[in-house]
Write a protein that holds these residues in place. Structure first.
Motif, PDB file in Angstrom:
ATOM      1  N   ASP A 168      -6.729 -28.307  41.146  1.00  0.00           N
ATOM      2  CA  ASP A 168      -6.866 -27.581  39.868  1.00  0.00           C
ATOM      3  C   ASP A 168      -8.183 -27.961  39.190  1.00  0.00           C
ATOM      4  N   GLY A 169      -8.480 -29.255  39.179  1.00  0.00           N
ATOM      5  CA  GLY A 169      -9.725 -29.714  38.558  1.00  0.00           C
ATOM      6  C   GLY A 169     -10.936 -29.111  39.233  1.00  0.00           C
ATOM      7  N   THR A 170     -10.893 -29.007  40.552  1.00  0.00           N
ATOM      8  CA  THR A 170     -12.014 -28.437  41.304  1.00  0.00           C
ATOM      9  C   THR A 170     -12.199 -26.956  40.970  1.00  0.00           C
ATOM     10  N   LYS A 171     -11.085 -26.264  40.758  1.00  0.00           N
ATOM     11  CA  LYS A 171     -11.186 -24.848  40.354  1.00  0.00           C
ATOM     12  C   LYS A 171     -11.937 -24.721  39.022  1.00  0.00           C
ATOM     13  N   PHE A 172     -11.606 -25.615  38.103  1.00  0.00           N
ATOM     14  CA  PHE A 172     -12.296 -25.571  36.811  1.00  0.00           C
ATOM     15  C   PHE A 172     -13.786 -25.872  36.996  1.00  0.00           C
ATOM     16  N   VAL A 173     -14.115 -26.898  37.775  1.00  0.00           N
ATOM     17  CA  VAL A 173     -15.529 -27.244  37.987  1.00  0.00           C
ATOM     18  C   VAL A 173     -16.257 -26.059  38.630  1.00  0.00           C
ATOM     19  N   ALA A 174     -15.605 -25.419  39.596  1.00  0.00           N
ATOM     20  CA  ALA A 174     -16.225 -24.280  40.287  1.00  0.00           C
ATOM     21  C   ALA A 174     -16.563 -23.166  39.297  1.00  0.00           C
ATOM     22  N   ALA A 175     -15.636 -22.894  38.371  1.00  0.00           N
ATOM     23  CA  ALA A 175     -15.876 -21.816  37.396  1.00  0.00           C
ATOM     24  C   ALA A 175     -16.877 -22.249  36.329  1.00  0.00           C
ATOM     25  N   ALA A 176     -16.728 -23.477  35.827  1.00  0.00           N
ATOM     26  CA  ALA A 176     -17.581 -23.942  34.718  1.00  0.00           C
ATOM     27  C   ALA A 176     -19.031 -24.094  35.167  1.00  0.00           C
ATOM     28  N   ALA A 177     -19.249 -24.487  36.425  1.00  0.00           N
ATOM     29  CA  ALA A 177     -20.621 -24.708  36.903  1.00  0.00           C
ATOM     30  C   ALA A 177     -21.415 -23.408  36.941  1.00  0.00           C
ATOM     31  N   GLU A 178     -20.726 -22.290  37.079  1.00  0.00           N
ATOM     32  CA  GLU A 178     -21.398 -20.990  37.165  1.00  0.00           C
ATOM     33  C   GLU A 178     -21.408 -20.249  35.829  1.00  0.00           C
ATOM     34  N   PHE A 179     -20.776 -20.827  34.804  1.00  0.00           N
ATOM     35  CA  PHE A 179     -20.606 -20.130  33.532  1.00  0.00           C
ATOM     36  C   PHE A 179     -21.824 -20.373  32.640  1.00  0.00           C
ATOM     37  N   ALA A 180     -22.383 -19.285  32.120  1.00  0.00           N
ATOM     38  CA  ALA A 180     -23.623 -19.411  31.345  1.00  0.00           C
ATOM     39  C   ALA A 180     -23.393 -20.066  29.985  1.00  0.00           C
ATOM     40  N   GLY A 181     -22.213 -19.863  29.387  1.00  0.00           N
ATOM     41  CA  GLY A 181     -21.978 -20.397  28.042  1.00  0.00           C
ATOM     42  C   GLY A 181     -21.391 -21.798  28.070  1.00  0.00           C
ATOM     43  N   ASP A 182     -20.792 -22.197  26.934  1.00  0.00           N
ATOM     44  CA  ASP A 182     -20.130 -23.495  26.831  1.00  0.00           C
ATOM     45  C   ASP A 182     -18.775 -23.391  27.537  1.00  0.00           C
ATOM     46  N   PRO A 183     -18.483 -24.269  28.529  1.00  0.00           N
ATOM     47  CA  PRO A 183     -17.222 -24.140  29.284  1.00  0.00           C
ATOM     48  C   PRO A 183     -15.965 -24.174  28.422  1.00  0.00           C
ATOM     49  N   ILE A 184     -16.048 -24.748  27.218  1.00  0.00           N
ATOM     50  CA  ILE A 184     -14.853 -24.721  26.356  1.00  0.00           C
ATOM     51  C   ILE A 184     -14.471 -23.272  26.030  1.00  0.00           C
ATOM     52  N   ASP A 185     -15.489 -22.385  26.040  1.00  0.00           N
ATOM     53  CA  ASP A 185     -15.216 -20.976  25.732  1.00  0.00           C
ATOM     54  C   ASP A 185     -14.488 -20.263  26.878  1.00  0.00           C
ATOM     55  N   LEU A 186     -14.438 -20.905  28.047  1.00  0.00           N
ATOM     56  CA  LEU A 186     -13.667 -20.323  29.146  1.00  0.00           C
ATOM     57  C   LEU A 186     -12.194 -20.211  28.769  1.00  0.00           C
ATOM     58  N   PHE A 187     -11.781 -21.019  27.788  1.00  0.00           N
ATOM     59  CA  PHE A 187     -10.359 -21.105  27.464  1.00  0.00           C
ATOM     60  C   PHE A 187     -10.005 -20.412  26.152  1.00  0.00           C
ATOM     61  N   GLY A 188     -10.792 -19.452  25.754  1.00  0.00           N
ATOM     62  CA  GLY A 188     -10.552 -18.806  24.462  1.00  0.00           C
ATOM     63  C   GLY A 188      -9.363 -17.878  24.448  1.00  0.00           C
ATOM     64  N   GLY A 189      -8.889 -17.450  25.622  1.00  0.00           N
ATOM     65  CA  GLY A 189      -7.929 -16.347  25.648  1.00  0.00           C
ATOM     66  C   GLY A 189      -6.465 -16.716  25.701  1.00  0.00           C
ATOM     67  N   GLY A 190      -6.131 -18.003  25.542  1.00  0.00           N
ATOM     68  CA  GLY A 190      -4.718 -18.379  25.518  1.00  0.00           C
ATOM     69  C   GLY A 190      -4.196 -18.773  26.897  1.00  0.00           C
ATOM     70  N   ILE A 191      -2.904 -19.082  26.932  1.00  0.00           N
ATOM     71  CA  ILE A 191      -2.264 -19.611  28.129  1.00  0.00           C
ATOM     72  C   ILE A 191      -2.246 -18.556  29.245  1.00  0.00           C
ATOM     73  N   GLY A 192      -2.480 -19.015  30.479  1.00  0.00           N
ATOM     74  CA  GLY A 192      -2.362 -18.137  31.629  1.00  0.00           C
ATOM     75  C   GLY A 192      -3.413 -17.047  31.678  1.00  0.00           C
ATOM     76  N   GLN A 193      -4.496 -17.268  30.943  1.00  0.00           N
ATOM     77  CA  GLN A 193      -5.506 -16.234  30.810  1.00  0.00           C
ATOM     78  C   GLN A 193      -6.351 -16.049  32.080  1.00  0.00           C
ATOM     79  N   GLN A 194      -6.987 -14.893  32.134  1.00  0.00           N
ATOM     80  CA  GLN A 194      -8.048 -14.666  33.113  1.00  0.00           C
ATOM     81  C   GLN A 194      -9.316 -15.297  32.541  1.00  0.00           C
ATOM     82  N   LEU A 195     -10.048 -16.037  33.348  1.00  0.00           N
ATOM     83  CA  LEU A 195     -11.298 -16.607  32.855  1.00  0.00           C
ATOM     84  C   LEU A 195     -12.344 -15.511  32.665  1.00  0.00           C
ATOM     85  N   PRO A 196     -13.136 -15.604  31.573  1.00  0.00           N
ATOM     86  CA  PRO A 196     -14.196 -14.612  31.365  1.00  0.00           C
ATOM     87  C   PRO A 196     -15.435 -14.965  32.174  1.00  0.00           C
ATOM     88  N   THR A 197     -15.279 -15.031  33.487  1.00  0.00           N
ATOM     89  CA  THR A 197     -16.405 -15.418  34.329  1.00  0.00           C
ATOM     90  C   THR A 197     -16.493 -14.466  35.518  1.00  0.00           C
TER      91      THR A 197
END
Ligand code: NZQ
Ligand code: ZN
Length: 389
Positions: A99-128
């Motif tokens: 699970d942690g690796t999935k987050f690193v994989a998404a956050a490393a490619e995300f242009a904004g602040d990775p905390i914003d990946l989690f703006g959409g609530g539980i079980g969300q689709q990542l905006p990436t």
């Protein structure tokens, strides 16, 4: 049977001693980050085998992904990836490392602040739109994170445990070597069996949609886990075939095949995540503590499926409807207890004040319409939690 999409691109490499095949699965010019947990992967020699399999590639290591992986720790791995031009990740561990690796994989490619990946609530689709490619070497059958795109991350600062998914976060490949489970302590083996069992339940124990294939697949997995679970936990000498079936059952329990054509519940998981978040009780143990109470409180919504489960999985065919349902709930709890996993919150010395704290967190995280019907409101969650004391 409900309409569905099914997509799963993960290549499964199943069987013992196949890590040399990393050489064919990872690009030859890759700069690889190997992520793992506390100490087990290095202590039991898996990291050495992985490095041999990766051959001459440039390899970095990130140790210390904790159980219930935290945003705060994982951001250190994201920094390592960015500083070193790492372009491939390899998770070696259980659900937490993957699970942690999935987050690193998404956050490393995300242009904004990775905390914003989690703006959409539980079980969300990542905006990436993309994520780094990654593979996994599974050491603990339980979550099926090795063959799905979901992840659960704990935020220490926010005191929250949030899940996400993305079409970009499936593993490219996963090594499933049943012999890697031989070093697992009984507690983790039991956790894995319960987690897999409850994953099946959350997709099966809803209401009938005439999905015969999905139902019978779920029933086969439940029967398999009931058949092999006690041996896996209680026998001192591991049996390869039992471990192999355990590993494949756990993967199938949440790789997407069981959700096709059927509604899903997940109320037990959502309440369980809040309990882990507040009291640091193992994920699977929260599920076992909640499930029997969940079934009793919601027996009328689940009556037809409870009777189907009682007959087809447990062989209960006599007695009134009420008697058969009660016997099925009791046998399920007895199964969990037989592998050393308690089936009430009282076992963790939680009381009514804790119930209120858990309900308050469910409300804070907008988990107010749970279950296949959306009818598990905070009041119903409170009833379930009180029934599990
Ligand atoms: O840290 P190390 O030393 O490696 O020890 C680990 C860890 O302490 C140990 N371990 C793992 N493989 C071992 C081993 N010890 C000896 N031999 C081995 N071969 O086991 C401990 C627990 O590992 P962890 O990865 O935390 O367990 P699990 O696989 O149960 O993962 C739990 C996490 O997955 C999330 C949970 O919420 C929790 O954070 N989930 C992820 C899901 C998903 N991605 O689809 C769904 C699940 O419902 C779940 O929510
Ligand atoms: Zn789970």
């Amino acid at each position: 049977m409900q309409p569905f999409d099914f997509y799963n691109p993960t290549h499964i490499v199943f069987g013992p001693e196949r890590l040399d095949e990393l050489n064919t699965l990872v690009p030859t010019d890759a700069r690889v980050l190997v992520l793992f947990g506390g100490e087990s992967a290095r202590r039991f020699g898996t990291i050495d085998k992985v490095k041999t399999g990766l051959g001459a590639r440039t390899v970095f290591e990130f140790a210390g992904v904790e159980a219930n992986p935290t945003f705060e720790t994982l951001m250190k791995a994201v920094a390592l990836v960015k500083a070193n031009g790492i372009d491939f990740l390899l998770a070696v561990g259980g659900g937490s490392v993957i699970d942690g690796t999935k987050f690193v994989a998404a956050a490393a490619e995300f242009a904004g602040d990775p905390i914003d990946l989690f703006g959409g609530g539980i079980g969300q689709q990542l905006p990436t739109q993309s994520a780094l490619p990654y593979g996994t070497v599974l050491t603990l059958p339980a979550t099926a994170s090795e063959m799905n795109n979901g992840s659960v991350i704990t935020f220490v600062a926010k005191k929250a445990k949030l899940s996400f998914k993305s079409p970009h976060t499936f593993p490219q490949f996963s090594f499933l070597d049943p012999t890697l489970t031989y070093t697992l302590p009984k507690r983790q083996l039991a956790n894995g069996i319960v987690d897999a069992f409850v994953h099946v339940f959350e997709q099966y124990m809803t209401y009938d949609t005439g999905a015969l294939v999905t139902d019978r697949f779920a029933e086969g997995l439940l029967q398999t886990l009931i058949e092999i679970g006690p041996n896996i936990v209680n026998n001192e000498t591991p049996d390869y075939n039992e471990r192999a079936n355990f590993m494949w059952a756990a993967t199938n329990a949440l790789n997407g095949v069981l959700r096709v054509g059927v509604p899903q519940d997940w109320a037990t998981h959502m309440i369980g995540h809040e309990i882990t978040n507040l009291y640091h009780i193992d994920h699977a143990r929260t599920l076992a503590a909640i499930l029997p109470a969940m079934l009793r409180v919601r027996r009328s919504q689940k009556e037809a499926k409870l009777l189907q489960y009682a007959e087809r999985v447990l062989g209960i065919t006599t007695g009134t409807t009420e008697e058969r349902i009660e016997a099925a709930i009791i046998q399920t709890a007895v199964f969990f207890e037989s592998i050393g996993v308690p089936t009430s919150l009282a076992a963790y010395e939680l009381g009514e004040a804790d119930v209120e704290a858990i309900v308050a967190n469910l409300e804070a995280h907008q988990l107010v319409r749970l279950s296949e019907h959306g009818d598990v409101t905070p009041a119903v969650s409170r009833d379930i939690l009180l029934a599990s004391l």
